[in-house]
Design a protein around this motif. Structure first.
Motif, PDB file in Angstrom:
ATOM      1  N   GLY A   1       0.796  -1.223   0.000  1.00 58.07           N
ATOM      2  CA  GLY A   1       0.000   0.000   0.000  1.00 58.07           C
ATOM      3  C   GLY A   1       0.827   1.270   0.000  1.00 58.07           C
ATOM      4  O   GLY A   1       0.408   2.297   0.550  1.00 58.07           O
ATOM      5  N   VAL A   2       2.002   1.213  -0.630  1.00 58.77           N
ATOM      6  CA  VAL A   2       2.907   2.369  -0.669  1.00 58.77           C
ATOM      7  C   VAL A   2       3.035   2.864  -2.095  1.00 58.77           C
ATOM      8  O   VAL A   2       3.176   2.067  -3.031  1.00 58.77           O
ATOM      9  CB  VAL A   2       4.302   1.999  -0.109  1.00 58.77           C
ATOM     10  N   ASP A   3       2.971   4.173  -2.262  1.00 62.80           N
ATOM     11  CA  ASP A   3       3.103   4.766  -3.591  1.00 62.80           C
ATOM     12  C   ASP A   3       4.518   4.561  -4.123  1.00 62.80           C
ATOM     13  O   ASP A   3       5.496   4.609  -3.372  1.00 62.80           O
ATOM     14  CB  ASP A   3       2.783   6.264  -3.522  1.00 62.80           C
ATOM     15  N   LEU A   4       4.633   4.341  -5.439  1.00 58.40           N
ATOM     16  CA  LEU A   4       5.926   4.125  -6.069  1.00 58.40           C
ATOM     17  C   LEU A   4       6.703   5.416  -6.308  1.00 58.40           C
ATOM     18  O   LEU A   4       7.814   5.374  -6.848  1.00 58.40           O
ATOM     19  CB  LEU A   4       5.742   3.412  -7.419  1.00 58.40           C
ATOM     20  N   GLY A   5       6.143   6.531  -5.896  1.00 61.61           N
ATOM     21  CA  GLY A   5       6.747   7.825  -6.220  1.00 61.61           C
ATOM     22  C   GLY A   5       8.181   7.982  -5.770  1.00 61.61           C
ATOM     23  O   GLY A   5       8.974   8.667  -6.419  1.00 61.61           O
ATOM     24  N   GLY A   6       8.559   7.334  -4.660  1.00 63.22           N
ATOM     25  CA  GLY A   6       9.929   7.480  -4.182  1.00 63.22           C
ATOM     26  C   GLY A   6      10.878   6.436  -4.723  1.00 63.22           C
ATOM     27  O   GLY A   6      12.082   6.491  -4.454  1.00 63.22           O
ATOM     28  N   ALA A   7      10.351   5.472  -5.475  1.00 59.82           N
ATOM     29  CA  ALA A   7      11.190   4.401  -6.007  1.00 59.82           C
ATOM     30  C   ALA A   7      11.907   4.846  -7.273  1.00 59.82           C
ATOM     31  O   ALA A   7      11.409   5.681  -8.030  1.00 59.82           O
ATOM     32  CB  ALA A   7      10.348   3.166  -6.293  1.00 59.82           C
ATOM     33  N   VAL A   8      13.061   4.264  -7.501  1.00 61.14           N
ATOM     34  CA  VAL A   8      13.827   4.522  -8.718  1.00 61.14           C
ATOM     35  C   VAL A   8      14.197   3.177  -9.325  1.00 61.14           C
ATOM     36  O   VAL A   8      14.747   2.307  -8.631  1.00 61.14           O
ATOM     37  CB  VAL A   8      15.118   5.319  -8.429  1.00 61.14           C
ATOM     38  N   VAL A   9      13.892   2.976 -10.606  1.00 56.00           N
ATOM     39  CA  VAL A   9      14.285   1.760 -11.308  1.00 56.00           C
ATOM     40  C   VAL A   9      15.309   2.140 -12.366  1.00 56.00           C
ATOM     41  O   VAL A   9      15.030   2.935 -13.261  1.00 56.00           O
ATOM     42  CB  VAL A   9      13.071   1.064 -11.960  1.00 56.00           C
ATOM     43  N   VAL A  10      16.510   1.589 -12.245  1.00 53.66           N
ATOM     44  CA  VAL A  10      17.579   1.832 -13.218  1.00 53.66           C
ATOM     45  C   VAL A  10      17.801   0.526 -13.973  1.00 53.66           C
ATOM     46  O   VAL A  10      18.320  -0.445 -13.419  1.00 53.66           O
ATOM     47  CB  VAL A  10      18.878   2.286 -12.531  1.00 53.66           C
ATOM     48  N   SER A  11      17.386   0.494 -15.236  1.00 57.12           N
ATOM     49  CA  SER A  11      17.480  -0.722 -16.043  1.00 57.12           C
ATOM     50  C   SER A  11      18.532  -0.566 -17.141  1.00 57.12           C
ATOM     51  O   SER A  11      19.052   0.520 -17.371  1.00 57.12           O
ATOM     52  CB  SER A  11      16.122  -1.038 -16.683  1.00 57.12           C
ATOM     53  N   GLY A  12      18.822  -1.678 -17.802  1.00 58.85           N
ATOM     54  CA  GLY A  12      19.763  -1.651 -18.910  1.00 58.85           C
ATOM     55  C   GLY A  12      21.212  -1.701 -18.486  1.00 58.85           C
ATOM     56  O   GLY A  12      22.101  -1.407 -19.300  1.00 58.85           O
ATOM     57  N   LEU A  13      21.485  -2.074 -17.243  1.00 59.65           N
ATOM     58  CA  LEU A  13      22.865  -2.088 -16.743  1.00 59.65           C
ATOM     59  C   LEU A  13      23.553  -3.389 -17.135  1.00 59.65           C
ATOM     60  O   LEU A  13      23.006  -4.473 -16.965  1.00 59.65           O
ATOM     61  CB  LEU A  13      22.873  -1.926 -15.227  1.00 59.65           C
ATOM     62  N   VAL A  14      24.761  -3.273 -17.648  1.00 55.99           N
ATOM     63  CA  VAL A  14      25.543  -4.445 -18.050  1.00 55.99           C
ATOM     64  C   VAL A  14      26.869  -4.416 -17.302  1.00 55.99           C
ATOM     65  O   VAL A  14      27.733  -3.581 -17.572  1.00 55.99           O
ATOM     66  CB  VAL A  14      25.798  -4.464 -19.565  1.00 55.99           C
ATOM     67  N   GLY A  15      27.030  -5.278 -16.325  1.00 59.60           N
ATOM     68  CA  GLY A  15      28.281  -5.407 -15.616  1.00 59.60           C
ATOM     69  C   GLY A  15      28.409  -4.514 -14.401  1.00 59.60           C
ATOM     70  O   GLY A  15      27.633  -3.579 -14.178  1.00 59.60           O
TER      71      GLY A  15
END
Length: 357
Positions: free
Chosen positions: A223-237
């Motif tokens: 029940g927590v908003d995702l507003g404070g989350a950060v998703v960093v994708s595409g990382l290799v290594g």
């Protein structure tokens, strides 16, 4: 040692096209087909074009071995193992599990790296089929599996391991990666963290997508908003992860916790937090265990997979098919462990005194 022979009929898959079929479709003799596919001279361009058109239509693969080297029943006593990268310790453990089972059957394992490139995966599978391996175990680089559709029905059993492509009716052996990621994220949320950074590989990798799904599901379920989350994708290594984490702490509202979604990304995050002198202040959970992770200060909290067991189970499934069992495709899930050691239990620090550059 268990014996087995040609697997096309036993597995219910379509038999490999033959040179005779190519010759019949092209309207030429078998010797002419052999000359064309082996690059020999004295064949007209028009005839060669007809032969190559037939090769493409039938999806015929050239046998790279001399016919006299073939074993009775068509079995070569080799299997292929295609992994993301052979220099990743996870792949090494996976390889060990496959090899343990293959050795019991007196079969050699030919390993190759895919470097997380779908085009390279297709080429590696096709090359394995050309070399007439008896079966293939793939740590696939793709989410939907569409790139492999053309080669999945050529009479060679294929088992997917670690990553399950969507929309393909084939055996898969994976971890409970989505639910494990949700559990790890929930662990951080329960300790009061809201600004959590998730680090993932490229999103063409199925496990990266599943771990992101588990991450977001934990926020919704808690029940927590995702507003404070950060998703960093595409990382290799590890290097890419280290740069990404360093960058996050140059932002006005840096995260109070990090969830690194793969072992090499965890290594990079650890380097960044160490250099920033934040190892004792930022909560950190890693997906996959690391050597000496329990010796760090604080020791690293992790989701531990069992790649050696995954490799063993995938190989056992493959050899059951090679031995003639008619099996429905099955998705086998290997449980993970969530191991708390200290780093994932650090409470939020909303007043970070960040180093100035």
């Amino acid at each position: 040692m268990t014996s087995y022979s040609s697997v096309g009929a036993a597995s219910g898959a379509r038999r490999r096209p033959t040179m005779k079929q190519v010759a019949r479709l092209a309207g030429v003799g078998v010797k002419t087909v052999s000359r064309v596919v082996n690059g020999e001279p004295n064949v007209s361009d028009r005839t060669a074009e007809r032969v190559w058109a037939a090769v493409r239509e039938l999806d015929y693969h050239v046998d790279l071995r001399a016919g006299s080297l073939r074993r009775p029943g068509g079995a070569t006593r080799t299997i292929a193992l295609l992994v993301g990268s052979v220099d990743n310790p996870f792949a090494g453990e996976l390889h060990r599990g496959v090899e343990d089972v293959a050795r019991e059957h007196d079969v050699a394992v030919l390993a190759s790296s895919l470097d997380e490139q779908p085009d390279r995966e297709v080429a590696a599978v096709e090359d394995s089929i050309k070399r007439h391996v008896d079966g293939i175990i793939v740590n696939t680089t793709t989410v939907d599996g569409a790139a492999l559709e053309r080669v999945l029905h050529l009479g060679v059993p294929i088992v997917f391991v670690d990553r399950a492509p969507h929309g393909i009716g084939a055996d898969c052996v994976t971890s409970d990666t989505r639910s494990a990621a949700e559990r790890a994220t929930l662990h951080l949320l329960e300790r009061g963290h809201r600004r959590i950074a998730l680090l993932t590989e490229r999103l063409n990798v199925a496990t990266a997508v599943e771990r992101r799904e588990g991450f977001t599901a934990a926020f919704a379920g808690y029940g927590v908003d995702l507003g404070g989350a950060v998703v960093v994708s595409g990382l290799v290594g590890a290097g890419a992860a280290e740069c990404a984490v360093t960058g996050l702490f140059n932002e006005p509202c840096p995260p109070t916790a990090i969830f690194s979604g793969q072992n090499l990304l965890t290594e990079g995050a650890l380097h960044a937090l160490h250099n920033l002198e934040l190892r004792n202040r930022i909560a950190h959970v890693g997906f996959d265990d690391l050597p000496l992770a329990d010796m760090l200060q604080p020791a690293l909290t992790v989701v531990r997979q069992d790649p050696r067991r995954m490799g063993r189970v995938a190989a056992q499934r493959l050899f059951r098919r090679l031995e003639g069992e008619v099996l429905r495709p099955e998705h086998i899930v290997i449980p993970t462990q969530f191991i708390t050691r200290g780093s994932g239990e650090i409470e939020p620090d909303d007043r970070l005194d960040l180093p100035t550059s």
